[in-house]
Design a protein around this motif. Structure first.
Motif, short mmCIF file in Angstrom:
data_model
loop_
_atom_site.label_atom_id
_atom_site.label_comp_id
_atom_site.label_asym_id
_atom_site.label_seq_id
_atom_site.Cartn_x
_atom_site.Cartn_y
_atom_site.Cartn_z
N VAL A 21 -4.91 -52.11 -22.89
CA VAL A 21 -4.48 -50.91 -22.16
C VAL A 21 -2.97 -50.90 -21.96
N GLN A 206 2.37 -43.55 -16.57
CA GLN A 206 1.29 -42.67 -17.03
C GLN A 206 0.03 -43.48 -17.36
N VAL A 207 0.25 -44.65 -17.95
CA VAL A 207 -0.88 -45.54 -18.25
C VAL A 207 -1.61 -45.89 -16.96
N VAL A 210 -3.60 -42.92 -15.64
CA VAL A 210 -4.86 -42.72 -16.38
C VAL A 210 -5.89 -43.77 -15.96
N LEU A 211 -5.44 -45.01 -15.86
CA LEU A 211 -6.39 -46.08 -15.49
C LEU A 211 -6.95 -45.86 -14.10
N LEU A 213 -7.28 -42.97 -12.66
CA LEU A 213 -8.16 -41.79 -12.71
C LEU A 213 -9.58 -42.19 -13.10
N ILE A 214 -9.70 -43.17 -13.97
CA ILE A 214 -11.04 -43.56 -14.43
C ILE A 214 -11.61 -44.72 -13.62
N GLY A 215 -10.93 -45.07 -12.52
CA GLY A 215 -11.53 -46.02 -11.59
C GLY A 215 -11.13 -47.47 -11.77
N ALA A 216 -10.02 -47.71 -12.46
CA ALA A 216 -9.57 -49.10 -12.59
C ALA A 216 -8.99 -49.59 -11.26
N THR A 217 -9.34 -50.80 -10.87
CA THR A 217 -8.78 -51.35 -9.63
C THR A 217 -7.36 -51.86 -9.90
N ASP A 218 -6.63 -52.08 -8.80
CA ASP A 218 -5.28 -52.63 -8.94
C ASP A 218 -5.34 -54.00 -9.61
N TYR A 220 -7.42 -55.03 -11.84
CA TYR A 220 -7.63 -54.85 -13.29
C TYR A 220 -6.31 -54.48 -13.97
N ASP B 71 -9.14 -50.30 -3.60
CA ASP B 71 -10.31 -50.73 -4.39
C ASP B 71 -11.50 -49.81 -4.11
N ALA B 74 -11.02 -46.73 -6.08
CA ALA B 74 -11.32 -47.01 -7.50
C ALA B 74 -12.83 -47.02 -7.72
N ARG B 77 -14.10 -43.55 -7.74
CA ARG B 77 -13.73 -42.81 -8.96
C ARG B 77 -14.57 -43.23 -10.17
N ARG B 78 -15.11 -44.43 -10.13
CA ARG B 78 -15.98 -44.82 -11.25
C ARG B 78 -17.29 -44.04 -11.21
N LEU B 90 -4.05 -42.65 -23.04
CA LEU B 90 -3.18 -43.76 -23.43
C LEU B 90 -2.84 -43.53 -24.90
N HIS B 92 -1.22 -45.05 -27.11
CA HIS B 92 -1.21 -46.13 -28.12
C HIS B 92 -2.62 -46.52 -28.56
N LEU B 93 -3.64 -45.95 -27.90
CA LEU B 93 -5.03 -46.25 -28.29
C LEU B 93 -5.61 -45.07 -29.08
N VAL B 105 -13.25 -50.45 -18.44
CA VAL B 105 -12.87 -50.72 -17.05
C VAL B 105 -14.08 -51.16 -16.23
#
Lengths: 301, 225
Positions: A21, A206-207, A210-211, A213-218, A220, B71, B74, B77-78, B90, B92-93, B105
Motif C-alpha cells: 500500500v 492521499q494513500v 484511502v486506507l 476510508l476503507i477501515g484501515a487502523t492507524d 495497519y 480504531d 476504523a 468503516r469496515r 492508490l 501505484h496499484l 486491510v
C-alpha cells in the motif's frame, strides 16, 4: 521493549500485501538508504576507536598494575653488589613480589629501538634494571625510597603510575568519546529517518485517506510505513557496515606496538561487533518511523 | 445501524445541517437529493464518522461517534462501504488490487476472496481493466471500480455519493441492480444523487425512501419523485 521486540518479529515475518500500500518510489528511499549507509560507516569507525582505546587502556592498566622498576647506577665493580642489595631490600619489603634483575639480553632488547642491534651492553656504562610487582594493597613507595637511599645509594625507584595513570585516563576518555560518538551517530540517523518518514507520510496523504476510508487502523497504516523504512535502513546500514569494516581492515597497523591512531581497528572477536550495527540501525529506524507515523496520523485525523 | 439524533453540523461559523433525526436500518434503501452545496456530502461524511456533529449525536452500530477512538472509527468503516464522488485510489496499484484493498486491510486475502474479486470485476464490467492503473481509467470506470471496492467485503451499509454521475444509462442500471441485490441481502443503502431517472427506476423495484436536504434540514421528498 516488548513492543519493539514484537515489531521486530512482525518485521521479520513481513506482510507483503500490506507493504504494497506504500508507493515504492520517492526521494525518501534514497535519503534513508544513504543516511543509514553513511551513519553505519561512521558507526564502524566509532566502534573501532572505542574498542582500540579500550584495549590500550586495559593494556596500560595491566602494565601499571604489573609493577615498577629500580634503576641502579654504579661503578662496574660495585654493580653486582648493589643489584644484590637491591634485591634483598625488595624481598623484605611488604607489598612487593617477583623482584628480579633484567639480564643483558632483556636490556639489549629495551635499548635496541634507540641504539640499534649489536649493542655491547656489558661494556657500556648503562644502569641495570630491576623489575618487581605489587601485591595486595601495594607497597609504601616513600618508605622504599628511604631504605634504598640508605642501603643502595645508586638505586632510583621508577614508579610507573606517575606517567602511566594520565595515559590510562586519557585512553579511558577516548573510549568514552567513541561511545558518545556512536550514540550521536544513531541519534542523527534517527533524526534523518524521522525527516524522511515525515516527508513520505506527508507525500502519501492521499494513500492514508484511502486506507482510512476503507477501515484501515492507524496501526495497519503505520506498520506499512514502518516496515518499509526499517527494511531500507537495514539494507543501507548493512552496506555501510560492510564498507566500514573493509576500510578498517585496510588501515595500516603496527601490531603489538599499536597506539590509538596506528592501532585503530578490531582485534579477535571484536571483528564481530560491527555485525550489531545493521540491526541497531533497523531498530533505530523502526522507533523513529513509528513515532513519526503516530504523530502524522494523529495530526491527519 | 446508523442513527442521527437531532444532529447539527456547523462549519466556519455557519450552520450547514440542523435538526436531523433519522435511522438507517438494515435492509433500508434511501436516496438523498438536494441542490448542489446543500450538504449531501457532509451528511454522508457524518454517516461514516469522517465528520463529527457539532450538535446532537450520531450513533454507528449502537455506539456514539463521540465514544469511538480512531480504531473504533476504523472498525465501523469496515462495516460501511463508501463510494466517494472523487473516487480516490492508490495509483501505484492495479485496479484489481485497489478493489481488493478492503479485503487486504481486513485480512481476508484468501482464495475465496480472490474469486469474489473476479466475479465483482466482471459484474461492474472491469475484468479487462483489472491490471490497469487507476489513472488510466475513464470517469465511469473509476466510479465502477469505487463501487466494487465499497461492496467487496459485503458491508452492513453502503453509502454512495453520485455513483452514476459519470456512467451511461445501461451501466447505471447495472450498478443499481448490484445495489438492489445487496439491499435484498439486508444491507442498508443510501445514495446521494441528482439522477431522478435512477431514483424512479429504483422505486419501481424497491421500497425506497427519498430524502431531500432543504433549508439545512433533511425531509422526506414529496410525490413529485
Amino acid at each position: 521493549m516488548k513492543g519493539l521486540a514484537r515489531q521486530l518479529a512482525a518485521l521479520a515475518r513481513g506482510d507483503a500485501a500490506a507493504d504494497r500500500v506504500v508507493p515504492p518510489a520517492g526521494f525518501t528511499v534514497r535519503l534513508t538508504l544513504f543516511a543509514a549507509a553513511a551513519m553505519a560507516f561512521l558507526a564502524v569507525f566509532a566502534l573501532a576507536l572505542s574498542l582500540a582505546a579500550g584495549r590500550l587502556a586495559d593494556r596500560w592498566g595491566e602494565e601499571l598494575a604489573r609493577g615498577a622498576t629500580l634503576r641502579i647506577q654504579a661503578a662496574p665493580e660495585e654493580m653486582d653488589r648493589q643489584v644484590a642489595a637491591a634485591l634483598r631490600v625488595l624481598e623484605t619489603t611488604p607489598g612487593v613480589s617477583g623482584a628480579r634483575a633484567l639480564d643483558d639480553a632483556e636490556q639489549r632488547a629495551l635499548l635496541e629501538p634507540w641504539l640499534g642491534p649489536d649493542i655491547p651492553v656489558d661494556r657500556l656504562p648503562i644502569p641495570r634494571l630491576v623489575t618487581f610487582s605489587e601485591t595486595g594493597d601495594g607497597y609504601d613507595a616513600a618508605g622504599l625510597r628511604l631504605r634504598l637511599s640508605a642501603e643502595v645509594p645508586g638505586a632510583v625507584l621508577d614508579d610507573h603510575a606517575r606517567w602511566r595513570a594520565p595515559l590510562v585516563a586519557a585512553a579511558g576518555g577516548l573510549r568514552l568519546f567513541g561511545w558518545m560518538a556512536l550514540l550521536l551517530i544513531f541519534g542523527a540517523m534517527a533524526a534523518m529517518v524521522t525527516l524522511a518518514a515525515n516527508a513520505a507520510l506527508a507525500a502519501n496523504a492521499q494513500v492514508i485517506a484511502v486506507l482510512r476510508l476503507i477501515g484501515a487502523t492507524d496501526a495497519y497504516i503505520a506498520g506499512a510505513f514502518v516496515r518499509r523504512f526499517t527494511a531500507r535502513a537495514l539494507a543501507g546500514a548493512a552496506a555501510g557496515t560492510g564498507a566500514g569494516v573493509l576500510a578498517v581492515a585496510l588501515l595500516p597497523g603496527t601490531g603489538d606496538a599499536a597506539g590509538v591512531l596506528t592501532g585503530l581497528g578490531f582485534a579477535g572477536w571484536h571483528w564481530l561487533v560491527p555485525l550489531l550495527v545493521p540491526p541497531l540501525a533497523a531498530a533505530t529506524a523502526l522507533l523513529a518511523t513509528r513515532a513519526a507515523a503516530r504523530r502524522v496520523l494523529r495530526d491527519l485525523a | 445501524m446508523i442513527a442521527f439524533d437531532n444532529v447539527a453540523y456547523s462549519y466556519g461559523g455557519g450552520e450547514l445541517l440542523t435538526g436531523i433525526t433519522l435511522a438507517l436500518a438494515p435492509g433500508s434503501f434511501h436516496f438523498l437529493t438536494g441542490p448542489s452545496g446543500a450538504g449531501k456530502t457532509t451528511f454522508l461524511k457524518l454517516c461514516y464518522a469522517a465528520l463529527r456533529p457539532t450538535g446532537g449525536e450520531v450513533r454507528l452500530f449502537d455506539r456514539s461517534v463521540f465514544a469511538l477512538d480512531r480504531d473504533g472509527v476504523a472498525a465501523a468503516r469496515r462495516r460501511i462501504g463508501v463510494v466517494h464522488q472523487d473516487c480516490q485510489f492508490l495509483d501505484h496499484l492495479s485496479v484489481a488490487d485497489n478493489v481488493a484493498l478492503p479485503l487486504t486491510v481486513a485480512g481476508l486475502d484468501g482464495q475465496a476472496a480472490r474469486r469474489d474479486l473476479a466475479e465483482l470485476l466482471a459484474w461492474v464490467g472491469l475484468t479487462h481493466r483489472a491490471e490497469a492503473r487507476p489513472p488510466e481509467l475513464s470517469g465511469g470506470e473509476r466510479q465502477r471500480a469505487a463501487l466494487a471496492r465499497a461492496v467487496i467485503v459485503s458491508p452492513d451499509a453502503i453509502l454512495a455519493d453520485e455513483p452514476t454521475g459519470n456512467v451511461d444509462w445501461e451501466m447505471s442500471q447495472r450498478l443499481l441492480t448490484l445495489l438492489l441485490e445487496l439491499n435484498r441481502m439486508g444491507k442498508a443503502v443510501m445514495i446521494a444523487t441528482h439522477d431522478l431517472a435512477l431514483i424512479r427506476s429504483a422505486k419501481s423495484q424497491v421500497q425506497a425512501r427519498v430524502l431531500r436536504i432543504s433549508n439545512r434540514r433533511v425531509q422526506l421528498a414529496g410525490a413529485d419523485l
